[in-house]
Write an enzyme that holds these catalytic residues in place. Structure first.
Site, PDB file in Angstrom:
ATOM      1  N   GLU A  47       6.120  -0.115   6.365  1.00 52.67           N
ATOM      2  CA  GLU A  47       4.670   0.127   6.465  1.00 52.67           C
ATOM      3  C   GLU A  47       4.084  -0.053   4.849  1.00 52.67           C
ATOM      4  OE1 GLU A  47       2.323   0.369   8.862  1.00 52.67           O
ATOM      5  OE2 GLU A  47       4.050  -0.408   9.892  1.00 52.67           O
ATOM      6  N   GLU A  95       0.771  -1.271  -0.064  1.00 52.44           N
ATOM      7  CA  GLU A  95       0.201   0.008   0.026  1.00 52.44           C
ATOM      8  C   GLU A  95       0.803   1.375   0.058  1.00 52.44           C
ATOM      9  OE1 GLU A  95      -3.457  -0.486   2.832  1.00 52.44           O
ATOM     10  OE2 GLU A  95      -2.405  -2.468   3.269  1.00 52.44           O
TER      11      GLU A  95
END
Length: 476
Positions: free
Chosen positions: A334, A325
């Site tokens: 992340e 993402e």
């Protein structure tokens, strides 16, 4: 495991014969299930219809969402895939205030799609105890109202729960000493577990051995974190031997539940994963390690194996995440938890079903490994096991200020050094002050998982930050 076949006596292929043997053996004991988290914090993801086709092609029958996105729920209709939906944190106060809100929410977000879309559970909030604003008191009333609304509309078969982070534990090592934070037990944890027991639901837990390893790579064996062959760790409290950090973390939660007499509530791991890429100071991030952790975990779950503390309890897991993402804030890791790139190509190959295990789909391709940046050695990154929490300047002034207010107020961070005239007041910038406050909160809470998040306004670093002449605290 060896799989035999006799070509003169059977027309079955070796892989199919092996698959039959695997399934017949695993059928003797109930096995766990593997699902995927479908996150959408990105601007380059495929359409929901394509995502559902991808899930089906990989044999995935469980998926978890972070909201009730119409595109996803519509695309999942008649797919045979079971879905966990979520009521976001920002709606908890409204859901807790009265059933009229949850009645409307259930009608528009659940009934509208059910039963064509196989919604099996509602996650009320996400890691509420680690949220940057104090919303914990809304949790159980919101869960009760959501459940009451489901019952009202004849949807009581849908479970209601809420994912907690491991930062909700006061103690997690040794595993047998696992306990919840004392300030959470009476007001929230016990009422929540009582609700789960009463409704026949389960506790959702987010478990990330990567965080523990990356922050303490000088003390934790990588093989132990990745579920590879290792000598194991013996719990000094009960003598049980652990061969993986994952099992130890899960059992720490079980121990915490047992300590307050809720050892009969089932546990489901609603998030776990390992990043395929990270910054140079994120020890352990990389393609090979991600493939090893997720691949070994899947095989461990599908064998029906329990944990040392709960050998008869199978473990269901939802891997994080389906895609990389690109709009998630924070360190590089992340944005790189996905099993797939947005173009639907695999980041690495691991088995997701028994059939894929039988076919040997558990090796990272050499091409993928060759193009993946190797993590820097600990001595080159300055990794000593110590970590700090700093503000994410890209999150915006409003969000930073709200998180800063929480940290210095209800969060209990020591913000005296950043008051005007004090030692750490300069530089007088929002980001500098927020970083100091976030790190104070993080260190005060023993660097627990989820205590350096603040709704995306903060992230962990392994080099000591410095603003002006002010040194950041390293512990309390």
């Amino acid at each position: 495991m060896l799989c035999f076949y006799r070509p003169k006596q059977s027309m079955a292929s070796p892989a199919f014969s092996c698959f039959l043997l695997l399934t017949s053996i695993f059928a003797l004991a109930e096995s766990g299930s593997v699902g995927l988290n479908w996150g959408r914090v990105a601007n380059d993801l495929p359409s929901p219809a394509k995502v559902v086709e991808l899930l089906k092609s990989q044999g995935i029958t469980l998926v978890k969402l972070y909201d009730t996105y119409d595109g996803a729920l519509t695309a999942l209709a008649d797919s045979g895939i079971s879905v966990v939906v979520a009521l976001p944190n920002e709606q908890l106060s409204s859901a807790a205030a009265g059933q009229s809100f949850t009645d409307s929410w259930v009608q528009s977000s659940i009934s509208k799609y059910y039963p064509s879309t196989k919604i099996v559970a509602v996650a009320v909030g996400n890691e509420v105890f680690a949220a940057p604003n104090n919303i914990s008191n809304f949790l159980v009333p919101a869960m009760n109202n959501v459940y009451a609304s489901l019952v009202k509309y004849n949807l009581s078969d849908i479970s209601v729960s809420s994912p907690i982070a491991l930062s909700s534990l006061q103690t997690s090592y040794p595993t047998s000493s696992g306990s919840f934070k004392s300030d959470l037990v009476e007001p929230v944890i016990k009422p929540m577990l009582a609700f789960l027991r009463k409704t026949g639901s389960y506790l959702m837990v987010n478990v990330y051995p990567f965080f523990a390893y990356s922050a303490n790579s000088d003390q934790i064996s990588l093989d132990y974190a990745l579920m590879k062959q290792n000598p194991g760790v013996v719990d000094s409290g009960n003598g049980l031997k652990y061969s993986s950090l994952f099992d130890a973390q899960v059992d720490a939660v079980y121990a915490a539940m047992s300590a307050i007499q809720y050892n009969d509530v089932k546990l489901v791991v609603t998030e776990t994963g390992w990043p395929s890429k990270g910054d140079s100071n994120e020890a352990g991030a990389g393609v090979e390690n991600a493939a090893a952790y997720n691949g070994n975990l899947v095989k461990r779950v599908l064998t029906g194996k329990g944990t040392p503390l709960r050998p008869n309890n199978t473990v269901d897991v939802y891997l994080f995440a389906l895609f990389n993402e690109n709009q998630k804030p924070g360190p590089t890791s992340e944005r790189n938890y996905g099993l797939f790139y947005p173009d639907e190509k695999k980041v690495y190959s691991i088995p997701l079903t028994l059939e894929q295990i039988a076919n040997g789909a558990d090796n990272v391709s050499k091409a993928q490994v060759a193009t993946a940046p190797a993590p820097a050695p600990a001595e080159q990154t300055g990794q000593t096991g110590q970590t700090w929490c700093v503000a994410n300047g890209k999150t915006g002034a409003e969000k930073l200020q709200a998180a800063l207010d929480y940290a210095c107020g209800q969060g209990g961070a020591d913000c005296r050094p950043i008051q005007q005239g004090s030692a750490c007041y300069d530089p007088n910038t929002l980001e500098a002050h927020a970083s100091y406050a976030f790190n104070s909160y993080y260190q005060k809470n023993a660097r627990g998982t989820g205590t350096c998040y603040f709704g995306g306004a903060a992230y962990v670093v392994t080099q000591p930050p410095k603003y002006g002449e002010c040194d950041f605290p390293t512990g309390y």
